[in-house]
Design an enzyme around this catalytic site. Structure first.
Site, PDB file in Angstrom:
ATOM      1  N   ASN A  52       0.947  -1.165  -0.075  1.00 52.26           N
ATOM      2  CA  ASN A  52      -0.029   0.110  -0.270  1.00 52.26           C
ATOM      3  C   ASN A  52       0.837   1.063   0.181  1.00 52.26           C
ATOM      4  O   ASN A  52       1.807   1.400   0.950  1.00 52.26           O
ATOM      5  CB  ASN A  52      -0.864  -0.032   1.250  1.00 52.26           C
ATOM      6  CG  ASN A  52      -1.861  -1.152   1.196  1.00 52.26           C
ATOM      7  OD1 ASN A  52      -2.315  -1.659  -0.111  1.00 52.26           O
ATOM      8  ND2 ASN A  52      -2.258  -1.627   2.242  1.00 52.26           N
TER       9      ASN A  52
ATOM     10  N   GLN B  39      -2.291   2.828   2.981  1.00 53.74           N
ATOM     11  CA  GLN B  39      -0.731   2.837   4.003  1.00 53.74           C
ATOM     12  C   GLN B  39      -1.139   3.476   5.393  1.00 53.74           C
ATOM     13  O   GLN B  39      -1.505   4.792   5.316  1.00 53.74           O
ATOM     14  CB  GLN B  39       0.275   3.379   3.202  1.00 53.74           C
ATOM     15  CG  GLN B  39       1.527   3.066   3.879  1.00 53.74           C
ATOM     16  CD  GLN B  39       2.829   3.694   3.149  1.00 53.74           C
ATOM     17  OE1 GLN B  39       2.493   4.280   2.207  1.00 53.74           O
ATOM     18  NE2 GLN B  39       3.905   3.339   3.404  1.00 53.74           N
TER      19      GLN B  39
ATOM     20  N   HIS C 200       6.506  -1.839   3.709  1.00 57.49           N
ATOM     21  CA  HIS C 200       6.316  -3.322   4.109  1.00 57.49           C
ATOM     22  C   HIS C 200       5.352  -3.953   3.053  1.00 57.49           C
ATOM     23  O   HIS C 200       4.631  -3.263   2.509  1.00 57.49           O
ATOM     24  CB  HIS C 200       5.437  -3.217   5.567  1.00 57.49           C
ATOM     25  CG  HIS C 200       4.381  -2.395   5.641  1.00 57.49           C
ATOM     26  ND1 HIS C 200       4.367  -1.266   5.993  1.00 57.49           N
ATOM     27  CD2 HIS C 200       2.980  -2.865   5.640  1.00 57.49           C
ATOM     28  CE1 HIS C 200       3.239  -0.523   5.794  1.00 57.49           C
ATOM     29  NE2 HIS C 200       2.392  -1.517   5.723  1.00 57.49           N
TER      30      HIS C 200
ATOM     31  N   HIS D 274       2.635  -6.942   2.340  1.00 57.16           N
ATOM     32  CA  HIS D 274       1.734  -7.747   3.194  1.00 57.16           C
ATOM     33  C   HIS D 274       1.734  -8.998   2.153  1.00 57.16           C
ATOM     34  O   HIS D 274       1.614  -9.224   1.025  1.00 57.16           O
ATOM     35  CB  HIS D 274       0.400  -7.221   2.985  1.00 57.16           C
ATOM     36  CG  HIS D 274       0.199  -5.943   3.778  1.00 57.16           C
ATOM     37  ND1 HIS D 274      -0.758  -5.832   4.831  1.00 57.16           N
ATOM     38  CD2 HIS D 274       0.183  -4.630   3.432  1.00 57.16           C
ATOM     39  CE1 HIS D 274      -0.941  -4.689   5.454  1.00 57.16           C
ATOM     40  NE2 HIS D 274      -0.167  -4.067   4.143  1.00 57.16           N
TER      41      HIS D 274
END
Ligand code: 5GP
Ligand code: ZN
Length: 116
Positions: A89, A96, A102, A104
């Protein structure tokens, strides 16, 4: 820690200052279970270094992005059948909420396709 990272949730997890259910590590990245899982396997792959989002990381250090992808693949192979969705995101309107890049890793079931 720098001013940018001292308030960062994922920098604190990387530093061991906050607990996390770590499932895999590499020299440059770690993977831990999401606190609010949306699938049987829902882990976050995070570089140990702070970068705000995936585009910033890709421009600054493409090898580190490749390291994250390799760790995501390892997690999905270890915890599920090796098939997974990897989601980044980017920006609040895309969902986000933590501004340390990061991925997922979503796996462990037949996934639908309703991302929007
Ligand atoms: P984003 O919304 O930025 O794409 O994803 C952030 C993710 O971090 C969310 O899925 C959220 O559930 C997860 N998260 C937020 N706080 C924590 C935490 O303290 N520990 C863990 N393991 N996950 C967290
Ligand atoms: Zn950070």
């Amino acid at each position: 820690m720098s001013a940018e990272t001292e308030d960062c949730l994922f920098c604190k997890i990387v530093a061991g200052q906050l607990p996390a259910d770590v499932v895999a590590t590499s020299e440059r990245s770690i993977a831990f279970r999401d606190i609010d899982p949306q699938a049987p396997v829902h882990c976050l792959v995070v570089p140990r270094e702070h970068h705000g989002d995936v585009a910033v990381l890709a421009a600054a250090d493409p090898a580190l992005l490749a390291d994250m992808v390799a760790l995501a693949d390892e997690v999905a192979g270890d915890l599920a059948d090796g098939q997974y969705r990897l989601i980044f995101n980017s920006g609040p309107r895309a969902g986000q909420s933590v501004f340390h890049v990061h991925g997922h890793v979503i796996s462990g079931k037949q996934l639908g396709w309703t991302p929007a």
